[in-house]
Design a protein around this motif. Structure first.
Motif, PDB file in Angstrom:
ATOM      1  N   GLN A 111      35.270  45.811  42.797  1.00 12.41           N
ATOM      2  CA  GLN A 111      35.799  47.169  42.656  1.00 12.41           C
ATOM      3  C   GLN A 111      36.947  47.411  43.630  1.00 12.41           C
ATOM      4  O   GLN A 111      37.945  48.048  43.284  1.00 12.41           O
ATOM      5  CB  GLN A 111      34.669  48.182  42.874  1.00 12.41           C
ATOM      6  CG  GLN A 111      33.646  48.189  41.748  1.00 12.41           C
ATOM      7  CD  GLN A 111      32.319  48.781  42.189  1.00 12.41           C
ATOM      8  OE1 GLN A 111      31.851  48.528  43.297  1.00 12.41           O
ATOM      9  NE2 GLN A 111      31.702  49.547  41.316  1.00 12.41           N
ATOM     10  N   HIS A 112      36.791  46.894  44.847  1.00 16.80           N
ATOM     11  CA  HIS A 112      37.841  47.080  45.844  1.00 16.80           C
ATOM     12  C   HIS A 112      39.151  46.447  45.369  1.00 16.80           C
ATOM     13  O   HIS A 112      40.220  47.078  45.464  1.00 16.80           O
ATOM     14  CB  HIS A 112      37.399  46.455  47.172  1.00 16.80           C
ATOM     15  CG  HIS A 112      38.410  46.592  48.261  1.00 16.80           C
ATOM     16  ND1 HIS A 112      38.744  47.813  48.809  1.00 16.80           N
ATOM     17  CD2 HIS A 112      39.185  45.659  48.894  1.00 16.80           C
ATOM     18  CE1 HIS A 112      39.673  47.638  49.745  1.00 16.80           C
ATOM     19  NE2 HIS A 112      39.960  46.346  49.808  1.00 16.80           N
ATOM     20  N   ARG A 113      39.055  45.248  44.842  1.00 14.63           N
ATOM     21  CA  ARG A 113      40.275  44.571  44.405  1.00 14.63           C
ATOM     22  C   ARG A 113      40.853  45.177  43.130  1.00 14.63           C
ATOM     23  O   ARG A 113      42.055  45.468  43.067  1.00 14.63           O
ATOM     24  CB  ARG A 113      39.999  43.077  44.161  1.00 14.63           C
ATOM     25  CG  ARG A 113      41.249  42.286  43.802  1.00 14.63           C
ATOM     26  CD  ARG A 113      40.927  40.918  43.215  1.00 14.63           C
ATOM     27  NE  ARG A 113      42.158  40.165  42.955  1.00 14.63           N
ATOM     28  CZ  ARG A 113      42.954  40.371  41.902  1.00 14.63           C
ATOM     29  NH1 ARG A 113      42.643  41.311  41.002  1.00 14.63           N
ATOM     30  NH2 ARG A 113      44.049  39.642  41.744  1.00 14.63           N
ATOM     31  N   ASP A 114      39.992  45.344  42.106  1.00 15.78           N
ATOM     32  CA  ASP A 114      40.474  45.698  40.775  1.00 15.78           C
ATOM     33  C   ASP A 114      40.621  47.195  40.539  1.00 15.78           C
ATOM     34  O   ASP A 114      41.449  47.601  39.712  1.00 15.78           O
ATOM     35  CB  ASP A 114      39.529  45.130  39.712  1.00 15.78           C
ATOM     36  CG  ASP A 114      39.551  43.610  39.657  1.00 15.78           C
ATOM     37  OD1 ASP A 114      40.340  42.999  40.415  1.00 15.78           O
ATOM     38  OD2 ASP A 114      38.793  43.027  38.866  1.00 15.78           O
ATOM     39  N   GLU A 115      39.830  48.010  41.237  1.00 14.65           N
ATOM     40  CA  GLU A 115      39.851  49.450  40.975  1.00 14.65           C
ATOM     41  C   GLU A 115      40.503  50.258  42.079  1.00 14.65           C
ATOM     42  O   GLU A 115      40.781  51.448  41.898  1.00 14.65           O
ATOM     43  CB  GLU A 115      38.418  49.955  40.750  1.00 14.65           C
ATOM     44  CG  GLU A 115      37.738  49.318  39.549  1.00 14.65           C
ATOM     45  CD  GLU A 115      36.315  49.805  39.356  1.00 14.65           C
ATOM     46  OE1 GLU A 115      36.021  50.957  39.722  1.00 14.65           O
ATOM     47  OE2 GLU A 115      35.479  49.030  38.866  1.00 14.65           O
ATOM     48  N   VAL A 116      40.729  49.623  43.231  1.00 12.55           N
ATOM     49  CA  VAL A 116      41.383  50.322  44.340  1.00 12.55           C
ATOM     50  C   VAL A 116      42.754  49.708  44.617  1.00 12.55           C
ATOM     51  O   VAL A 116      43.785  50.353  44.414  1.00 12.55           O
ATOM     52  CB  VAL A 116      40.502  50.294  45.613  1.00 12.55           C
ATOM     53  CG1 VAL A 116      41.255  50.911  46.800  1.00 12.55           C
ATOM     54  CG2 VAL A 116      39.208  51.044  45.360  1.00 12.55           C
ATOM     55  N   LEU A 117      42.769  48.450  45.037  1.00 10.57           N
ATOM     56  CA  LEU A 117      44.037  47.844  45.425  1.00 10.57           C
ATOM     57  C   LEU A 117      45.000  47.685  44.249  1.00 10.57           C
ATOM     58  O   LEU A 117      46.149  48.135  44.311  1.00 10.57           O
ATOM     59  CB  LEU A 117      43.790  46.478  46.075  1.00 10.57           C
ATOM     60  CG  LEU A 117      42.948  46.460  47.344  1.00 10.57           C
ATOM     61  CD1 LEU A 117      42.814  45.024  47.863  1.00 10.57           C
ATOM     62  CD2 LEU A 117      43.532  47.349  48.426  1.00 10.57           C
ATOM     63  N   SER A 118      44.539  47.061  43.182  1.00 11.22           N
ATOM     64  CA  SER A 118      45.452  46.714  42.080  1.00 11.22           C
ATOM     65  C   SER A 118      46.129  47.928  41.446  1.00 11.22           C
ATOM     66  O   SER A 118      47.365  47.910  41.255  1.00 11.22           O
ATOM     67  CB  SER A 118      44.705  45.905  41.015  1.00 11.22           C
ATOM     68  OG  SER A 118      44.366  44.633  41.521  1.00 11.22           O
ATOM     69  N   PRO A 119      45.404  49.002  41.092  1.00  6.95           N
ATOM     70  CA  PRO A 119      46.102  50.120  40.457  1.00  6.95           C
ATOM     71  C   PRO A 119      47.100  50.824  41.373  1.00  6.95           C
ATOM     72  O   PRO A 119      48.154  51.272  40.908  1.00  6.95           O
ATOM     73  CB  PRO A 119      44.962  51.060  40.042  1.00  6.95           C
ATOM     74  CG  PRO A 119      43.786  50.648  40.845  1.00  6.95           C
ATOM     75  CD  PRO A 119      43.952  49.198  41.099  1.00  6.95           C
ATOM     76  N   VAL A 120      46.795  50.909  42.659  1.00  8.63           N
ATOM     77  CA  VAL A 120      47.743  51.555  43.574  1.00  8.63           C
ATOM     78  C   VAL A 120      48.979  50.677  43.758  1.00  8.63           C
ATOM     79  O   VAL A 120      50.116  51.175  43.767  1.00  8.63           O
ATOM     80  CB  VAL A 120      47.063  51.857  44.925  1.00  8.63           C
ATOM     81  CG1 VAL A 120      48.079  52.443  45.910  1.00  8.63           C
ATOM     82  CG2 VAL A 120      45.910  52.835  44.737  1.00  8.63           C
TER      83      VAL A 120
ATOM     84  N   MET B 148      45.670  38.700  47.525  1.00  8.47           N
ATOM     85  CA  MET B 148      45.021  39.183  46.307  1.00  8.47           C
ATOM     86  C   MET B 148      44.345  38.038  45.571  1.00  8.47           C
ATOM     87  O   MET B 148      43.271  38.210  44.975  1.00  8.47           O
ATOM     88  CB  MET B 148      46.031  39.890  45.410  1.00  8.47           C
ATOM     89  CG  MET B 148      46.571  41.196  45.984  1.00  8.47           C
ATOM     90  SD  MET B 148      45.306  42.492  46.161  1.00  8.47           S
ATOM     91  CE  MET B 148      45.093  42.977  44.435  1.00  8.47           C
ATOM     92  N   GLU B 149      44.947  36.860  45.587  1.00  5.03           N
ATOM     93  CA  GLU B 149      44.307  35.689  44.979  1.00  5.03           C
ATOM     94  C   GLU B 149      43.033  35.316  45.730  1.00  5.03           C
ATOM     95  O   GLU B 149      42.017  34.969  45.120  1.00  5.03           O
ATOM     96  CB  GLU B 149      45.287  34.515  44.970  1.00  5.03           C
ATOM     97  CG  GLU B 149      46.448  34.675  43.998  1.00  5.03           C
ATOM     98  CD  GLU B 149      47.377  33.478  44.004  1.00  5.03           C
ATOM     99  OE1 GLU B 149      47.031  32.465  44.661  1.00  5.03           O
ATOM    100  OE2 GLU B 149      48.450  33.546  43.370  1.00  5.03           O
ATOM    101  N   THR B 150      43.083  35.399  47.058  1.00  5.40           N
ATOM    102  CA  THR B 150      41.892  35.114  47.863  1.00  5.40           C
ATOM    103  C   THR B 150      40.785  36.103  47.549  1.00  5.40           C
ATOM    104  O   THR B 150      39.611  35.727  47.408  1.00  5.40           O
ATOM    105  CB  THR B 150      42.236  35.174  49.362  1.00  5.40           C
ATOM    106  OG1 THR B 150      43.219  34.177  49.657  1.00  5.40           O
ATOM    107  CG2 THR B 150      41.003  34.935  50.220  1.00  5.40           C
ATOM    108  N   LEU B 151      41.125  37.380  47.428  1.00  5.44           N
ATOM    109  CA  LEU B 151      40.135  38.400  47.087  1.00  5.44           C
ATOM    110  C   LEU B 151      39.522  38.142  45.711  1.00  5.44           C
ATOM    111  O   LEU B 151      38.328  38.366  45.503  1.00  5.44           O
ATOM    112  CB  LEU B 151      40.768  39.797  47.123  1.00  5.44           C
ATOM    113  CG  LEU B 151      41.094  40.369  48.498  1.00  5.44           C
ATOM    114  CD1 LEU B 151      41.758  41.739  48.339  1.00  5.44           C
ATOM    115  CD2 LEU B 151      39.846  40.487  49.354  1.00  5.44           C
ATOM    116  N   GLU B 152      40.341  37.663  44.777  1.00  3.42           N
ATOM    117  CA  GLU B 152      39.824  37.331  43.443  1.00  3.42           C
ATOM    118  C   GLU B 152      38.766  36.244  43.538  1.00  3.42           C
ATOM    119  O   GLU B 152      37.690  36.339  42.935  1.00  3.42           O
ATOM    120  CB  GLU B 152      40.971  36.885  42.541  1.00  3.42           C
ATOM    121  CG  GLU B 152      40.532  36.304  41.208  1.00  3.42           C
ATOM    122  CD  GLU B 152      39.770  37.293  40.343  1.00  3.42           C
ATOM    123  OE1 GLU B 152      38.848  36.859  39.616  1.00  3.42           O
ATOM    124  OE2 GLU B 152      40.088  38.501  40.404  1.00  3.42           O
ATOM    125  N   THR B 153      39.040  35.225  44.317  1.00  6.82           N
ATOM    126  CA  THR B 153      38.076  34.137  44.501  1.00  6.82           C
ATOM    127  C   THR B 153      36.800  34.645  45.168  1.00  6.82           C
ATOM    128  O   THR B 153      35.680  34.333  44.742  1.00  6.82           O
ATOM    129  CB  THR B 153      38.691  33.011  45.349  1.00  6.82           C
ATOM    130  OG1 THR B 153      39.859  32.510  44.687  1.00  6.82           O
ATOM    131  CG2 THR B 153      37.707  31.880  45.565  1.00  6.82           C
TER     132      THR B 153
END
Length: 309
Positions: A249-258, A285-290
């Motif tokens: 959620q942090h990566r996809d719903e917070v960081l990415s949309p902003v 961001m790639e590291t967070l995805e992993t």
């Protein structure tokens, strides 16, 4: 040459004024007392000789109770947050008006959540007060308390994270009253996020390289403001396992949309350190995805071991 802090404050004040007017036009007046089921309340033990709190008084699932406590203790540190942003943004003009308005709106959140928890006997009020005292005495210090663009970037992400956490906590309670209350709180947080997001968008137009560096630094070191709550790591893990707020959620719903709102991936005005910062951000961001994918795998394996659906 990079703009210094005074120049940034002066140049961005018209953006603050515009977005302050927007915020005041959209913000809805609401009253904490209307979201509390007062008729359920009864006197506690102590001075008035009521009933001592017992664990079976609470109707909430354990993880929802944990999330509510973390959310409330985070809100409780408002005096420290106010000091940080007032010291950085100042108390005059549009900046000062925003600081005080934001503080007043945030103050309602702690009032409403604490009243709900106390009246419904959802948590031990003695332990809650002890936790509040300990957390507030530890205070809060912004990692970049002399860098206003870093602060704006941080709160843009943090307000959205808080909105998501409140909404998901409300759903996890299984209580329509709590869900309604936390949805109301989340609506405030969303407006705050939009204000700060728009403000940093203005900074990107004014000083794109400085704004990009601020965003990358903040994303790389991001922690929620309640991270110094006693036992936060354990509490955060249980909250993540329940899907209330996790790394995905942090990566996809917070960081990415902003980041998309700021058009960071397609900007053509970055040079030097700004371009380097964007490359660092992409790698992070790639590291967070992993990391998010690994956590999801471990969570699913844990559910299977426990026979959970």
């Amino acid at each position: 040459m990079p703009l210094d802090q005074t120049a940034l404050l002066i140049e961005l004040e018209p953006v603050v004024a515009t977005n302050l007017d927007r915020h005041l036009a959209l913000a809805k007046e609401w009253f904490p007392h209307e979201y509390v089921p007062w008729s359920e309340g009864r006197t506690f033990d102590g001075l008035l000789g009521g009933e001592q709190w017992r664990p079976d008084d609470s109707k909430l699932p354990d993880v929802a109770r944990t999330a509510l406590i973390v959310n409330l203790l985070t809100e409780d540190n408002l005096p420290s947050y106010h000091h940080e942003i007032a010291s950085l943004f100042g108390r005059d003009g549009a900046w000062g008006t925003w600081v005080h308005r934001w503080t007043a709106e945030e103050g309602r959140h702690g009032i409403a959540i604490r009243d709900y928890l106390t009246v419904t006997r959802a948590v031990d009020p003695v332990e809650l007060e002890r936790a509040r005292m300990a957390h507030m005495q530890s205070g809060y210090v912004n990692d970049h308390n002399d860098e206003m663009l870093h602060t704006v970037a941080y709160v843009a992400f943090q307000e959205l994270a808080t909105r998501i956490s409140h909404r998901n906590t409300g759903r996890a309670t299984g209580d329509p009253i709590a869900e309604q209350l936390l949805a109301r709180v989340a609506a405030d947080e969303n407006l705050h996020m939009v204000f700060y997001r728009n403000l940093l968008a203005g900074a990107f137009e004014l000083a794109p390289d400085q704004a990009m560096r601020a965003v990358t630094d903040v994303v790389a070191a991001f922690e929620m403001p309640g991270a110094n709550i006693e036992g936060f790591g354990r509490k955060a893990l249980s909250i993540a396992l329940a899907g209330i707020y996790d790394l995905r959620q942090h990566r996809d719903e917070v960081l990415s949309p902003v980041l998309r709102q700021w058009d960071v991936w397609d900007r053509t005005d970055l040079r030097g350190d700004g371009e380097r910062a964007r490359e660092e951000l992409a790698a992070h961001m790639e590291t967070l995805e992993t990391q998010a994918a690994r956590f999801e795998e471990r969570r699913e394996a844990r559910k299977k071991r426990r026979g959970e659906s």
